[in-house]
Design a protein around this motif. Structure first.
Motif, PDB file in Angstrom:
ATOM      1  N   SER A 112       0.847  -1.188   0.000  1.00 26.78           N
ATOM      2  CA  SER A 112       0.000   0.000   0.000  1.00 26.78           C
ATOM      3  C   SER A 112       0.882   1.236   0.000  1.00 26.78           C
ATOM      4  O   SER A 112       2.091   1.155   0.239  1.00 26.78           O
ATOM      5  N   PRO A 113       0.289   2.418  -0.242  1.00 25.58           N
ATOM      6  CA  PRO A 113       1.088   3.650  -0.224  1.00 25.58           C
ATOM      7  C   PRO A 113       1.812   3.897   1.097  1.00 25.58           C
ATOM      8  O   PRO A 113       2.777   4.667   1.124  1.00 25.58           O
ATOM      9  N   ALA A 114       1.365   3.264   2.195  1.00 22.11           N
ATOM     10  CA  ALA A 114       2.026   3.456   3.486  1.00 22.11           C
ATOM     11  C   ALA A 114       3.486   3.013   3.442  1.00 22.11           C
ATOM     12  O   ALA A 114       4.328   3.530   4.192  1.00 22.11           O
ATOM     13  N   LEU A 115       3.812   2.072   2.568  1.00 23.23           N
ATOM     14  CA  LEU A 115       5.195   1.607   2.461  1.00 23.23           C
ATOM     15  C   LEU A 115       6.132   2.706   1.986  1.00 23.23           C
ATOM     16  O   LEU A 115       7.334   2.673   2.274  1.00 23.23           O
ATOM     17  N   LEU A 116       5.603   3.689   1.257  1.00 23.45           N
ATOM     18  CA  LEU A 116       6.447   4.739   0.703  1.00 23.45           C
ATOM     19  C   LEU A 116       7.088   5.599   1.784  1.00 23.45           C
ATOM     20  O   LEU A 116       8.121   6.239   1.546  1.00 23.45           O
TER      21      LEU A 116
END
Length: 438
Positions: A112-116
């Motif tokens: 998910s974008p949270a990994l960025l």
């Protein structure tokens, strides 16, 4: 999960008392460097305590950079516009961060974008390598690592990561890298036996024209689905793919799984039966070139196989049909093909105004796929002194159809596949993904 950036600085090579080498040396990129993806690739590691302090990891990074100076350099161009690496020792980005929770509270990491937030930004990064260390309240550590693909392929990058861990543990870095990118000289006269225009290279104009297929989508339209394939399932899948093939040897687990995923994703997409679908598969040239290029070679040495089929044939024929197409396409990327590419890339690309077909700017590959296999890379061998990582995974890459395959952290021979799909196709894909009867 809330992160706070504690510090950010540049880490430069540490030559440990030796006289630093010249910082004006320039390394021209090889034909294999020039044809690959012009972008950073990011991966995520997670470690349980005990873990050495950040200072130990930083010091080890400096020592490893003294052996792998390219990462501490910068990409430039010579007077003719040809890209090169300037070995100026300007260093790599090193970020320290902290999280307001335990690692278990964030697990499992979902694509998910949270990994960025767990690694430095990939956009407009001048440093060729970037590291972020994020400490959790339980003492666990997440390492976010980004590396520019023009500098090295996955094989070379994983060798560097192993060396970084060795440097942190105070042991000799082994194997030592081979840095000579000038070993791929074209033949005189050149012998171009295969078609490379429209394969590794394409016209600039064609890059702007896709009349039949969607090439972009909003990130909200795409979901990265993580599929886990147990060893038991893979054994059955391999047996099914090899059944009735007439071969003395069964198809590999990789060939069988890619064949299965190709069919499952194609069915889930609901494509027209008369469309053609193809898969882009990386092929490592180190063992295929003659004489063989040592595994220690540092740089890019990858071309691609492009198995293709009509949708109706792919879905109507048995699994062995897809496995056979994949096997034969990969086998054709042999010594002769690699040398033909070297001759073509050295003599035709500039005069014909071509650009690489490898393009990370697309967000949709449908009706095609790309498979990036990390199954044989020693990414799990990055040990800073507290043992192997608990988790290794790619960051968030929401490019529909661009899959990553890697060994599961369970360590039992199972495989995890990270598969970006259109939101509307996810439910159908889940129905087909674990079925041996599609």
């Amino acid at each position: 999960m809330k992160l706070r950036r504690e510090s950010s600085r540049i880490v430069k090579p540490n030559y440990e008392g030796d006289i630093p080498p010249s910082n004006t040396a320039r390394i021209p990129l090889s034909v294999f460097d020039k044809v690959t993806y012009n972008t950073h690739i990011a991966v995520i590691y997670a470690y349980r305590p005990p873990i050495p302090p950040n200072a130990t990891i930083e010091q080890g990074l400096g020592k490893a950079l003294a052996e792998y100076r390219e990462w501490a350099g910068r990409l430039e161009a010579d007077d003719k516009g040809d890209p090169l690496i300037l070995l100026n020792d300007h260093g790599v980005n090193f970020v320290e961060a902290s999280a307001d929770c335990t690692l278990d509270q964030t697990m499992p990491f979902k694509p998910s974008p949270a990994l960025l937030s767990l690694h430095p930004s990939l956009k407009e990064a001048k440093a060729l390598l970037q590291v972020q260390l994020t400490r959790f309240t339980c003492g666990s550590l997440v390492v976010g690592f980004t590396a520019h693909h023009l500098v090295a392929d996955g094989h070379s990058t994983s060798n560097f990561l192993v060396a970084w861990g060795q440097a942190c543990r105070g042991i000799e870095m082994s194997p030592r890298p081979l840095h000579n990118r000038a070993i791929f000289a074209p033949r005189d006269p050149p012998l171009i036996e295969f078609e490379h225009r429209g394969v590794e290279y394409m016209s600039r104009n064609l890059n702007k024209v896709y009349p039949l297929f969607q090439t972009s989508a909003d990130d909200d339209d795409i979901v990265v689905h993580k599929a886990h394939f147990t060893l038991e399932f893979l054994v059955k899948l391999k047996a099914k793919a090899s059944s009735g093939s007439g071969r003395n040897r069964p198809y590999s687990t990789f060939e069988s799984l890619v064949a299965h995923l190709w069919r499952a994703i194609t069915r889930a997409r609901g494509l027209n039966g008369f469309e053609t679908t193809k898969v882009r598969i990386s092929v490592n040239g180190r063992s295929r070139l003659s004489p063989r290029v040592p595994n220690e070679y540092f740089g890019n040495l990858v071309l691609w196989a492009f198995p293709s089929a009509k949708v109706k044939d792919l879905l109507r024929e048995p699994l062995s049909f897809a496995a056979k197409i994949i096997h034969e396409a990969v086998a054709e990327v042999n010594d002769s093909y690699f040398k033909s590419f070297i001759d073509y890339a050295s003599s035709r690309v500039k005069e014909e105004g071509l650009i690489p077909s490898a393009d990370m700017d697309k967000s949709v590959l449908c009706p095609n796929l790309e498979v990036d296999s990390w199954l044989r890379f020693p990414f799990y061998d990055l040990d800073f002194g507290g043992g192997s990582p608990y988790i290794f995974m790619p960051s968030y890459f929401p490019t529909e159809g661009m899959m990553f395959l890697l060994p599961s952290f369970i360590g039992d021979g199972s495989i995890d596949a990270f598969i970006p799909l259109f939101q509307d196709n996810v439910a159908s894909f889940k129905q087909f993904c674990y079925s041996l009867d599609i």
